[in-house]
Scaffold this motif. Structure first.
Motif, PDB file in Angstrom:
ATOM      1  N   ALA A  11      52.064  40.446  37.811  1.00 45.96           N
ATOM      2  CA  ALA A  11      51.579  40.827  39.134  1.00 45.96           C
ATOM      3  C   ALA A  11      50.718  42.079  39.051  1.00 45.96           C
ATOM      4  O   ALA A  11      49.695  42.192  39.741  1.00 45.96           O
ATOM      5  CB  ALA A  11      52.758  41.050  40.073  1.00 45.96           C
ATOM      6  N   ALA A  12      51.127  43.061  38.222  1.00 41.34           N
ATOM      7  CA  ALA A  12      50.355  44.292  38.076  1.00 41.34           C
ATOM      8  C   ALA A  12      48.975  43.999  37.496  1.00 41.34           C
ATOM      9  O   ALA A  12      47.966  44.561  37.932  1.00 41.34           O
ATOM     10  CB  ALA A  12      51.102  45.271  37.189  1.00 41.34           C
ATOM     11  N   ILE A  63      42.283  42.140  41.040  1.00 43.96           N
ATOM     12  CA  ILE A  63      41.841  41.919  42.426  1.00 43.96           C
ATOM     13  C   ILE A  63      41.262  43.196  43.011  1.00 43.96           C
ATOM     14  O   ILE A  63      40.310  43.162  43.799  1.00 43.96           O
ATOM     15  CB  ILE A  63      43.020  41.410  43.286  1.00 43.96           C
ATOM     16  N   ARG A  64      41.836  44.316  42.628  1.00 46.47           N
ATOM     17  CA  ARG A  64      41.421  45.590  43.234  1.00 46.47           C
ATOM     18  C   ARG A  64      39.971  45.925  42.899  1.00 46.47           C
ATOM     19  O   ARG A  64      39.264  46.530  43.727  1.00 46.47           O
ATOM     20  CB  ARG A  64      42.339  46.701  42.750  1.00 46.47           C
ATOM     21  N   ASN A  65      39.526  45.545  41.739  1.00 45.68           N
ATOM     22  CA  ASN A  65      38.136  45.842  41.359  1.00 45.68           C
ATOM     23  C   ASN A  65      37.137  45.168  42.297  1.00 45.68           C
ATOM     24  O   ASN A  65      36.254  45.845  42.855  1.00 45.68           O
ATOM     25  CB  ASN A  65      37.894  45.440  39.909  1.00 45.68           C
ATOM     26  N   PRO A  66      37.224  43.827  42.492  1.00 43.47           N
ATOM     27  CA  PRO A  66      36.282  43.223  43.458  1.00 43.47           C
ATOM     28  C   PRO A  66      36.517  43.674  44.894  1.00 43.47           C
ATOM     29  O   PRO A  66      35.569  43.714  45.686  1.00 43.47           O
ATOM     30  CB  PRO A  66      36.540  41.716  43.311  1.00 43.47           C
ATOM     31  N   LEU A  67      37.757  44.035  45.231  1.00 42.37           N
ATOM     32  CA  LEU A  67      38.007  44.550  46.579  1.00 42.37           C
ATOM     33  C   LEU A  67      37.220  45.838  46.824  1.00 42.37           C
ATOM     34  O   LEU A  67      36.710  46.076  47.921  1.00 42.37           O
ATOM     35  CB  LEU A  67      39.496  44.806  46.784  1.00 42.37           C
ATOM     36  N   SER A  93      43.982  45.631  54.418  1.00 42.75           N
ATOM     37  CA  SER A  93      45.296  44.987  54.396  1.00 42.75           C
ATOM     38  C   SER A  93      45.633  44.504  52.989  1.00 42.75           C
ATOM     39  O   SER A  93      46.762  44.705  52.503  1.00 42.75           O
ATOM     40  CB  SER A  93      45.317  43.815  55.376  1.00 42.75           C
ATOM     41  N   MET A  94      44.666  43.895  52.323  1.00 52.05           N
ATOM     42  CA  MET A  94      44.880  43.437  50.952  1.00 52.05           C
ATOM     43  C   MET A  94      45.128  44.618  50.020  1.00 52.05           C
ATOM     44  O   MET A  94      45.972  44.549  49.119  1.00 52.05           O
ATOM     45  CB  MET A  94      43.676  42.622  50.470  1.00 52.05           C
TER      46      MET A  94
END
Length: 471
Positions: free
Chosen positions: A220-221, A227-231, A263-264
Motif C-alpha cells: 500500500a505504501a 499515486i501521490r506523484n501524479p496527484l 480528498s485522495m
C-alpha cells in the motif's frame, strides 16, 4: 464392663479336722460327718473351677478390650485420613485454574468452585440448586438428561459460548462436559469444566489480523507513493487551469477537481501514517491531566449533538509513558466515533481505574513491554470509553481495526486501524465490546509508569503487521 479388673474373692471353706468326729457317739453320726466333709470338698472343687473360668473370662475381656482399643485407634486414624483426603480434594477443587461445576442427574447444580463463581460473577448461594442453562443464560444442556445424552458424553464433549455481562462486556467460555461415575460405574451426574478463553480468542484475532495484512502495508505504501506523484501534477495543473478559465461553471468544475485531489491526498496521507515506521516518545504523561485538557475540546461538539459526557477518574496511579500528540489522535478518533454512533441523544462515559493482572494470556498481549516487566504481573491503567449508541454486530466488531474496513459511506477505514497501531506502539492494548442497539465500550490498558522501570531503547516501531505468534 469397662477396663477395670474385678478381683475374684475365693469362696472356699475350711474343712473340719476328721479327728474331731471320732468322739461321735454313733456310727450314723460318723457317716454324716464324712458326707459333710465330702460335700465341703466338692464345693471347694466347684469353686476352684468357677474361679478358673472367671480368670479365663477376665483374660478374654482384657483381650477384647485391647482389640477394641486398637480398632478405635484405627477408626480414628481412618477418620483423620478421610478428613485429610477430603480437605486435600476440596483444596484441589477450590484452587483449580478451571471453573468446575458438578451437576446431578436432574440437571441441578450440586457444587461449584471459586473459579467458576468468579467467571459467572455469582455467589454460591445464587447458583446451587439451579440448572446450568439458567445460570449461563444459554442452552448448553438438554432440558432432560436422557440416557442417550449421557451416553454421548462417554468420551467427553466440548462447546464454546459467549457469556453476556453488564455494559456490553462479555466472556468467551469453553465448556468441557464429562460423566461423573461411582465405583460401580453408575452415572451420578456431570462435571462441567469452564475455561475463560476470552484473551486466547483476542490473541488469535490479533495473530490472524497481523497475518492477514503481512506485506499489505508495504504494498500500500508503494502504491501510495506512486499515486501521490501524479496527484501532485494534477493539483499543479488544476491551479494553473483555475487562472485560465473565466466562467463560473468552469471554475466550479475546477473546484471539484481540486477537492477530489485533496480528498485522495488525505486518504494517501492516512495510508502512509498507517504504514510508515516511526519512533514513539517515552515521555511521562499524567493521563488524568491529559484527558481533562483534551476533553474540553469536545464540550461544544457533544452539546451540539445533544450528547452528555461523564467522566469518572478512579485511578490513583495515573502516569504512563508515551507521546501526547499520538494519544490525542487516539482519543479524538474514539470519541468522534462515539458521538457519531448516537442517533439522537445519548451518553458517553469515560472511566479510569487501576488494575493488576498476572494472567499469562493477557500479559502475552503486551508484546512491546520488556519481558522483565511482565514476568511477575503488571500494574495497568485502564481507560474505558462507553457510549449508548447503535452498537455493532460481532462480525463488524472483529474487523473494525482492519485497514480499509468502514461502515461509513465516506469512511476510509484507516482511523481505527491507526488508533490500534498507536496503542500497540505505546506498549498498550485496546479491546472493544459491543452489541447491536446496546452501545459500544472501548477499553485501553496502559502499563503504569514507574520511576525505576526499564525504559526500552527508542527504535523505530514499525506499524506494519508483524509475524508474531502469541501462543
Amino acid at each position: 464392663m469397662g477396663n477395670e479388673k474385678r478381683q475374684l474373692t475365693p469362696l472356699t471353706y475350711e474343712l473340719p479336722d476328721p479327728s474331731q468326729f471320732l468322739a461321735l457317739d454313733s456310727e450314723e453320726e460318723t457317716l454324716d460327718a464324712q458326707l459333710l466333709v465330702q460335700g465341703f470338698e466338692a464345693f471347694n472343687q466347684a469353686t476352684q473351677k468357677l474361679q478358673d473360668y472367671y480368670r479365663g473370662i477376665e483374660q478374654k475381656v482384657d483381650e477384647l478390650n485391647s482389640e477394641l482399643a486398637r480398632k478405635n485407634r484405627e477408626l480414628e486414624q481412618n477418620l483423620l485420613e478421610k478428613d485429610r483426603v477430603k480437605s486435600h480434594l476440596n483444596n484441589i477443587f477450590e484452587s483449580s485454574a478451571l471453573g468446575i461445576v458438578v451437576i446431578d442427574l436432574q440437571g441441578e447444580i450440586l457444587s461449584v468452585n471459586q473459579k467458576a463463581l468468579r467467571l459467572l460473577d455469582k455467589m454460591a448461594e445464587e447458583v446451587r440448586g439451579l440448572r446450568l442453562n439458567e445460570v449461563l443464560g444459554e442452552r448448553v444442556l438438554p432440558l432432560k438428561l436422557t440416557p442417550e445424552f449421557m451416553q454421548s458424553l462417554q468420551q467427553g464433549q466440548e462447546q464454546e459460548m459467549t457469556l453476556r455481562g453488564g455494559a456490553g462486556l462479555s466472556r468467551q467460555l469453553r465448556l468441557h462436559l464429562s460423566l461423573m461415575k461411582s465405583d460401580q460405574n453408575e452415572w451420578l451426574g456431570l462435571i462441567v469444566n469452564i475455561q475463560d478463553i476470552t484473551d486466547l480468542r483476542k490473541l488469535e484475532e490479533e495473530a490472524e489480523r497481523k497475518n492477514r495484512f503481512t506485506g499489505m502495508g508495504q504494498m500500500a505504501a508503494s502504491i501510495a507513493h506512486e499515486i501521490r506523484n501524479p496527484l501532485g501534477s494534477i493539483e499543479l495543473f488544476t491551479s494553473l487551469l483555475r487562472k485560465e478559465v473565466q466562467s463560473d461553471s468552469s471554475q466550479q468544475l475546477v473546484h471539484h477537481i481540486s477537492s477530489a485531489v485533496q480528498s485522495m491526498n488525505h486518504i494517501i496521507s492516512n495510508l502512509l501514517e498507517y504504514t510508515k515506521p516511526r519512533p514513539v516518545a517515552r515521555d511521562v504523561i499524567d493521563l488524568h491531566k491529559f484527558l481533562r485538557e483534551n476533553l474540553s475540546f469536545f464540550e461544544q461538539l457533544v452539546e451540539y449533538n445533544d450528547v452528555e459526557m461523564r467522566s469518572d477518574f478512579l485511578a490513583t496511579n495515573t502516569k504512563i509513558r508515551g507521546e501526547a500528540e499520538l494519544l490525542k489522535q487516539v482519543f479524538h478518533n474514539i470519541l468522534i466515533n462515539a458521538i457519531q454512533a448516537m442517533v439522537e441523544e445519548g451518553e458517553i462515559r469515560l472511566t479510569t481505574r487501576n488494575v493488576l493482572t498476572d494472567n499469562r494470556k493477557m500479559l502475552e498481549r503486551f508484546t512491546h513491554v520488556p519481558l522483565s516487566q511482565r514476568r511477575h504481573g503488571m500494574s495497568l491503567l485502564q481507560v474505558s470509553i462507553e457510549d449508548t449508541g447503535t452498537g455493532m454486530s460481532q462480525e463488524v466488531r472483529k474487523r473494525i481495526f482492519d485497514p480499509f474496513f468502514s461502515t461509513k459511506e465516506r469512511g476510509t477505514g484507516l482511523g481505527l486501524a491507526i488508533v490500534h497501531n498507536i496503542i500497540e506502539s505505546h506498549g498498550a492494548i485496546i479491546d472493544v465490546e459491543s452489541e447491536v442497539d446496546q452501545g459500544t465500550c472501548f477499553t485501553l490498558l496502559f502499563p503504569v509508569a514507574h520511576d525505576d522501570e526499564e525504559i526500552p531503547v527508542d527504535e523505530p516501531t514499525s506499524t506494519l503487521p508483524k509475524e508474531r505468534v502469541h501462543y
